[in-house]
Design an enzyme around this catalytic site. Structure first.
Site, PDB file in Angstrom:
ATOM      1  N   CYS A   1       0.846  -1.191   0.000  1.00 12.78           N
ATOM      2  CA  CYS A   1       0.000   0.000   0.000  1.00 12.78           C
ATOM      3  C   CYS A   1       0.888   1.250   0.000  1.00 12.78           C
ATOM      4  O   CYS A   1       1.786   1.376   0.837  1.00 12.78           O
ATOM      5  CB  CYS A   1      -0.901  -0.019   1.235  1.00 12.78           C
ATOM      6  SG  CYS A   1      -1.651   1.564   1.653  1.00 12.78           S
ATOM      7  N   GLU A   2       0.639   2.149  -0.932  1.00 16.01           N
ATOM      8  CA  GLU A   2       1.489   3.335  -1.027  1.00 16.01           C
ATOM      9  C   GLU A   2       1.238   4.346   0.084  1.00 16.01           C
ATOM     10  O   GLU A   2       2.023   5.272   0.276  1.00 16.01           O
ATOM     11  CB  GLU A   2       1.309   4.003  -2.385  1.00 16.01           C
ATOM     12  CG  GLU A   2      -0.057   4.601  -2.628  1.00 16.01           C
ATOM     13  CD  GLU A   2      -0.190   5.193  -4.029  1.00 16.01           C
ATOM     14  OE1 GLU A   2      -0.884   6.210  -4.159  1.00 16.01           O
ATOM     15  OE2 GLU A   2       0.400   4.644  -4.974  1.00 16.01           O
ATOM     16  N   HIS A   3       0.147   4.174   0.828  1.00 18.99           N
ATOM     17  CA  HIS A   3      -0.168   5.115   1.904  1.00 18.99           C
ATOM     18  C   HIS A   3       0.561   4.795   3.201  1.00 18.99           C
ATOM     19  O   HIS A   3       0.961   5.712   3.935  1.00 18.99           O
ATOM     20  CB  HIS A   3      -1.678   5.127   2.164  1.00 18.99           C
ATOM     21  CG  HIS A   3      -2.480   5.480   0.957  1.00 18.99           C
ATOM     22  ND1 HIS A   3      -3.637   4.817   0.597  1.00 18.99           N
ATOM     23  CD2 HIS A   3      -2.276   6.427   0.005  1.00 18.99           C
ATOM     24  CE1 HIS A   3      -4.118   5.344  -0.526  1.00 18.99           C
ATOM     25  NE2 HIS A   3      -3.319   6.314  -0.899  1.00 18.99           N
ATOM     26  N   HIS A   4       0.708   3.509   3.506  1.00 20.76           N
ATOM     27  CA  HIS A   4       1.333   3.110   4.763  1.00 20.76           C
ATOM     28  C   HIS A   4       2.554   2.201   4.570  1.00 20.76           C
ATOM     29  O   HIS A   4       3.182   1.810   5.566  1.00 20.76           O
ATOM     30  CB  HIS A   4       0.332   2.356   5.652  1.00 20.76           C
ATOM     31  CG  HIS A   4      -0.911   3.120   5.968  1.00 20.76           C
ATOM     32  ND1 HIS A   4      -2.073   2.994   5.228  1.00 20.76           N
ATOM     33  CD2 HIS A   4      -1.169   4.035   6.928  1.00 20.76           C
ATOM     34  CE1 HIS A   4      -3.005   3.791   5.722  1.00 20.76           C
ATOM     35  NE2 HIS A   4      -2.484   4.441   6.750  1.00 20.76           N
TER      36      HIS A   4
ATOM     37  N   GLN B   1      -5.042  -0.760  -4.747  1.00 22.67           N
ATOM     38  CA  GLN B   1      -5.686  -1.867  -5.451  1.00 22.67           C
ATOM     39  C   GLN B   1      -6.444  -1.392  -6.690  1.00 22.67           C
ATOM     40  O   GLN B   1      -6.453  -2.075  -7.726  1.00 22.67           O
ATOM     41  CB  GLN B   1      -6.624  -2.615  -4.502  1.00 22.67           C
ATOM     42  CG  GLN B   1      -7.266  -3.840  -5.132  1.00 22.67           C
ATOM     43  CD  GLN B   1      -8.084  -4.637  -4.132  1.00 22.67           C
ATOM     44  OE1 GLN B   1      -7.777  -4.647  -2.940  1.00 22.67           O
ATOM     45  NE2 GLN B   1      -9.107  -5.312  -4.606  1.00 22.67           N
TER      46      GLN B   1
ATOM     47  N   HIS C   1      -5.932  -6.100   3.068  1.00 26.69           N
ATOM     48  CA  HIS C   1      -5.016  -4.989   3.289  1.00 26.69           C
ATOM     49  C   HIS C   1      -4.622  -4.955   4.759  1.00 26.69           C
ATOM     50  O   HIS C   1      -5.467  -4.744   5.633  1.00 26.69           O
ATOM     51  CB  HIS C   1      -5.681  -3.674   2.897  1.00 26.69           C
ATOM     52  CG  HIS C   1      -5.957  -3.555   1.431  1.00 26.69           C
ATOM     53  ND1 HIS C   1      -5.283  -2.662   0.624  1.00 26.69           N
ATOM     54  CD2 HIS C   1      -6.815  -4.225   0.623  1.00 26.69           C
ATOM     55  CE1 HIS C   1      -5.734  -2.776  -0.617  1.00 26.69           C
ATOM     56  NE2 HIS C   1      -6.664  -3.723  -0.639  1.00 26.69           N
TER      57      HIS C   1
ATOM     58  N   CYS D   1      -3.077  -2.699   6.271  1.00 25.67           N
ATOM     59  CA  CYS D   1      -3.284  -1.381   6.867  1.00 25.67           C
ATOM     60  C   CYS D   1      -4.694  -1.259   7.440  1.00 25.67           C
ATOM     61  O   CYS D   1      -4.965  -0.364   8.247  1.00 25.67           O
ATOM     62  CB  CYS D   1      -3.027  -0.279   5.848  1.00 25.67           C
ATOM     63  SG  CYS D   1      -4.049  -0.372   4.368  1.00 25.67           S
TER      64      CYS D   1
END
Length: 212
Positions: free
Chosen positions: A100-103, A141, A169, A171
């Site tokens: 995940c590019e956010h976390h 995703q 996920h 996260c």
């Protein structure tokens, strides 16, 4: 500071890192120090025996997780065959692992990919390599699903393409809301799949059968 042996391992496995050696050496050193600071912030001692090589291991792991940046996944589809087949070709339960590019937290699951060829088909293993090439990046995703479908559309030019991705996920499962059994499903439809509910129903029926 990483040892010369660790840098040698990195240069052999990831030669692209050392195309501008001095700059990347500085980046590697800064990353190593940042991981040590992160360990401290989390409440542990980066000098503890079990954590001494952690900066090196973390860097090596992330470089492996993101190997997809160093290829064009569409290239895998360019090997085609002139075989007359006008029905659905379905490759289901293609396992993938991404970040995940956010976390920078893992998400993983399976992709189901179907297309109805017009003039050409590609090897079954090429579809798996396509998925892996896009998954091994910092991702979401929704983008992953779209990239897979658009690559098939661009290279194979089929009558229609349908892609469904199901993933967990971390996260969401292990932090934040902590819903461990949640599965996220995304889809991307192109060509005749946009206006043919009967074809969509066939595809969904076939991938559903794998769960029963």
């Amino acid at each position: 500071m990483m040892t010369s042996e660790q840098l040698q391992v990195l240069s052999k496995k990831f030669p692209h890192l050392f195309t501008s050696e001095n700059e990347n050496f500085t980046n590697i050193t800064q990353f190593s120090e940042a991981v040590k600071q992160l360990i401290k912030l989390c409440g542990d001692d980066p000098k503890r025996d079990g954590l001494l090589e952690t900066p090196f291991r973390v860097l090596k792991a992330f470089l492996e997780y993101t190997e997809g940046y160093h290829e064009d996944p569409k290239v895998h589809l360019e090997k085609t065959f002139d075989i007359h087949h006008k029905g659905l070709i379905l490759i289901k339960d293609i396992e993938f692992y991404s970040l995940c590019e956010h976390h920078f937290s893992p998400f993983f699951g399976v992709a189901h990919i179907g297309y109805i060829p017009k003039d050409k088909i590609t090897g079954l293993s090429k579809i798996g390599r396509l998925v892996e090439g896009y998954a091994k990046r910092f991702q979401v995703q929704e983008r992953l699903t779209t990239q897979i479908a658009e690559a098939i559309e661009e290279v194979l030019d089929p009558e229609g393409t349908i892609v469904v991705v199901e993933a967990k996920h971390m996260c969401m499962c292990s932090r934040g809301i902590k819903k461990a059994n949640t599965v996220t499903t995304t889809s991307s439809l192109h060509g005749i799949y946009e206006n043919r509910p009967d074809l969509r129903a066939e595809f969904y029926s076939l991938i559903k059968n794998t769960r029963e």
